[in-house]
Design an enzyme around this catalytic site. Structure first.
Site, mmCIF file in Angstrom:
data_model
loop_
_atom_site.group_PDB
_atom_site.id
_atom_site.type_symbol
_atom_site.label_atom_id
_atom_site.label_comp_id
_atom_site.label_asym_id
_atom_site.label_seq_id
_atom_site.Cartn_x
_atom_site.Cartn_y
_atom_site.Cartn_z
ATOM 1 N N SER A 272 -4.808 4.568 -5.276
ATOM 2 C CA SER A 272 -5.054 5.715 -4.382
ATOM 3 C C SER A 272 -5.829 6.651 -5.264
ATOM 4 O O SER A 272 -6.775 6.575 -5.747
ATOM 5 C CB SER A 272 -3.842 6.150 -3.919
ATOM 6 O OG SER A 272 -3.857 7.656 -2.898
ATOM 7 N N ASP A 446 -5.054 0.377 6.261
ATOM 8 C CA ASP A 446 -4.762 1.467 5.261
ATOM 9 C C ASP A 446 -5.666 2.841 5.825
ATOM 10 O O ASP A 446 -6.843 2.867 5.947
ATOM 11 C CB ASP A 446 -5.597 1.234 3.754
ATOM 12 C CG ASP A 446 -5.346 2.350 2.732
ATOM 13 O OD1 ASP A 446 -4.904 3.388 3.010
ATOM 14 O OD2 ASP A 446 -4.937 1.879 1.524
ATOM 15 N N HIS A 477 -1.451 1.888 2.738
ATOM 16 C CA HIS A 477 -1.584 2.391 1.565
ATOM 17 C C HIS A 477 -0.582 2.214 0.843
ATOM 18 O O HIS A 477 -0.735 1.962 -0.530
ATOM 19 C CB HIS A 477 -1.876 3.782 2.112
ATOM 20 C CG HIS A 477 -2.564 4.836 0.962
ATOM 21 N ND1 HIS A 477 -4.168 4.370 0.907
ATOM 22 C CD2 HIS A 477 -2.069 5.637 0.119
ATOM 23 C CE1 HIS A 477 -4.286 5.160 -0.230
ATOM 24 N NE2 HIS A 477 -3.449 5.830 -0.561
#
Ligand SMILES: *[C@@H]1O[C@H](CO)[C@@H](O)[C@H](O)[C@H]1NC(C)=O
Ligand SMILES: *[C@@H]1O[C@H](CO)[C@@H](O)[C@H](O)[C@H]1NC(C)=O
Ligand SMILES: *[C@@H]1O[C@H](CO)[C@@H](O)[C@H](O)[C@H]1NC(C)=O
Ligand SMILES: *[C@@H]1O[C@H](CO)[C@@H](O)[C@H](O)[C@H]1NC(C)=O
Ligand SMILES: *[C@@H]1O[C@H](CO)[C@@H](O)[C@H](O)[C@H]1NC(C)=O
Length: 514
Positions: A272, A446, A477
């Protein structure tokens, strides 16, 4: 203090109104009311002799019931449009509730009755839930190290390390060196919370890697500065751009210096925001393309044109930074966690509509695919996340979303941009400069790193090794960190790619020598 109900209220009201003049004139009032209500809630809860955590949890449950989500499990699978309608209606219903409470002359927190029934089974007594990363690593019988790094702009960071696997000879330093970087809200703990069988750091250590785990400024382990007070705005006046420009170089240089071996190159694995900062670093300080061996981006976030996460809500206000920072508590220190928690929770409830587990979580940590979320881990995860981040970091992401997904530096407004960058608009990061071999590992479900945006990114990376899409529709995610099958679905592939790159680079060094 946890006040999701009020934040929900505030943001819902703003969402419905959407008029910026209104927002500006009300900004001070909103913040003032917010602070007052926060204090009142705290007193109220304490008078009842309850813990804030339980109060928070109960109320979240009630809010969701009010939003009509309690029978979401029975709902058919929704497509995006249906779901947007549903979300909109849910906001609408909440607003009705608020209006109703106002009509009855009730405060919102009076209307939500406290319940004695507590279905949040948090085993708070397990000390592991609150152990630090190195303590947890040691608990599982691994060597654990902490290192302190000071950045050029004075932030004091803590790096964590598992230097070798359990059976390895500690005297032989591994040349295979990997640096793991957490995402927004995360810390080094992200990589170890699932334990020695499933935690990526342990798996890498057993595979012969010297494993380093970064902690970005502002998180639990990197909350110090040589001169700035941690509770000052000056300390929190940073975004992920600063992490990319100062934290990453300091961290990488430190490891290289400590290894003191010209044959060592670092493999970088980010999740991320850990990928955002890598792309930002490599496109600006391009010399780092040569220091690292390869980059592995889990749930990569650079372009943000197709965001389904409610971080979009903030994006609506991203052109009014001053106001936004105030609303989000940018001038205070810890309260921004309230917002992050709220956002996480909100992301969770919209993202994972159908799931009961969301009723039980304080933060975001529930996979969309309920089957992939190990509920046993909830208490320990809640004990470590969110680890803290600056409000400005969120605003920076929100600005990108508002700018149509453009991967660009912080927008200070026209005047500010001229002062900061010598031009009216913030400079864009040039992905073409990211010459490092890069592998992208993404998932179709995601909501932050959508397949559209990851595909755009993949097409622009000059040296793409692989773009691997996790072969499970529901994978999302945070599943990259906590999913039950993360080792099978992601880490095996990751290890394979790492080994290939390692062999390739050894091979090319030998070629050059021949
Ligand atoms: C918050 O409380 C203080 C002190 O009780 C009061 O002076 C102030 O007007 C209140 N602000 C709002 C917006 O209600
Ligand atoms: C929840 O279930 C009840 C009864 O089964 C039904 O009347 C209601 O409409 C449902 N609500 C939602 C949001 O599906
Ligand atoms: C609402 O409550 C306030 C004090 O909390 C009181 O002064 C006011 O008269 C009440 N209004 C109504 C309509 O009951
Ligand atoms: C915050 O940072 C910006 C640059 O990133 C700087 O221009 C500004 O003066 C800083 N503000 C404070 C209060 O430190
Ligand atoms: C869930 O987590 C616990 C605690 O780490 C572990 O013992 C258990 O094996 C995990 N379950 C699955 C299905 O991975």
């Amino acid at each position: 203090m946890r006040t999701p109900v009020l934040l929900l209220l505030t943001l819902c009201v703003l969402l419905q109104t959407g008029d910026c003049r209104f927002l500006e004139s009300f900004a001070d009032k909103v913040v003032g009311t917010f602070v007052n209500k926060t204090t009142k809630i705290k007193q109220f809860v304490e008078e009842k002799g309850r813990s804030l955590k339980h109060f928070y949890n109960d109320n979240l449950y009630k809010v969701k019931v009010l939003l009509g989500k309690q029978n979401a499990t029975e709902a058919p699978k929704l497509n995006v449009t249906d779901e947007q309608t549903r979300v909109f209606n849910a906001n609408r219903r909440f607003l009705d509730f608020v209006n109703d409470a106002a009509a009855k002359n009730e405060s919102i927190y009076d209307s939500i009755q406290l319940s004695d029934q507590n279905d949040y089974k948090c085993t708070e007594d397990d000390p592991a839930n609150h152990m630090s990363t190195p303590q947890l690593i040691a608990l599982h019988g691994y060597a654990a190290e902490s290192h302190t790094v000071v950045t050029e702009d004075g932030y004091i960071l803590t790096l964590h390390r598992i230097p070798h696997g359990k059976k390895a000879n500690p005297k032989v330093a591994s040349r295979k060196t990997v640096l793991l970087h957490h995402g927004l809200l995360g810390s080094s703990a992200d990589w170890i919370l699932t334990g020695p069988e499933k935690g990526l750091s342990y798996i890498l250590a057993e595979a012969g890697y010297d494993v380093w785990m970064a902690n970005a400024r502002g998180n639990t382990y990197s909350r110090a500065h040589v001169s700035k007070k941690v509770d000052s705005y000056e300390f929190w006046n940073f975004t992920w751009h600063d992490i990319s420009q100062f934290d990453l170089p300091a961290t990488i240089d430190y490891i290289m210096e400590l290894k003191d071996d010209k044959d060592v190159k670092i493999d970088y694995i980010g999740h991320s925001m850990g990928t955002t900062v890598l792309f930002a670093l490599l496109s600006t300080k391009t010399e780092y393309n040569k220091v690292l061996r390869a980059g592995y981006a889990l749930a990569p976030v650079a372009y943000m044109s197709d965001i389904r996460s409610p971080i979009r809500i903030i994006a609506r206000f991203a052109n009014n930074i001053e106001y936004l920072l105030k609303l989000l508590g940018g001038y205070e220190f810890l309260p921004q966690n309230v917002v992050l928690r709220w956002l996480s929770e909100h992301a969770c409830e919209i993202n994972h509509y159908e799931e009961v587990i969301c009723e039980n979580s304080l933060f975001v940590l529930c996979g969309h695919d309920e089957k992939q979320f190990n509920r046993t881990l909830l208490p320990i995860i809640l004990g470590h996340v969110p680890a803290g981040a600056s409000t400005k970091t969120l605003v920076h992401y929100a600005q990108e979303i508002r700018a149509g997904g453009s991967f660009q530096q912080f927008d200070f407004g026209k005047k500010g941009n001229i002062k900061e960058y010598g031009q009216e608009t913030p400079p864009k990061y040039n992905i073409r400069n990211v010459k490092l071999p890069m592998a992208l590992l993404s998932a179709d479900n995601d909501w932050l790193a959508s397949s559209i945006d990851v595909t755009t990114l993949a097409a622009q990376l000059p040296n793409l090794i692989d773009h691997y899409v996790v072969p499970l529709n529901e994978f999302n995610h945070i599943d990259f960190l906590y999913a039950i099958d993360a080792p099978k679905l992601v880490y095996n592939k990751l290890l394979q790619l790492l080994e290939e790159q390692f062999d390739n680079s050894i091979w090319s060094v030998n070629q050059m020598m021949d």
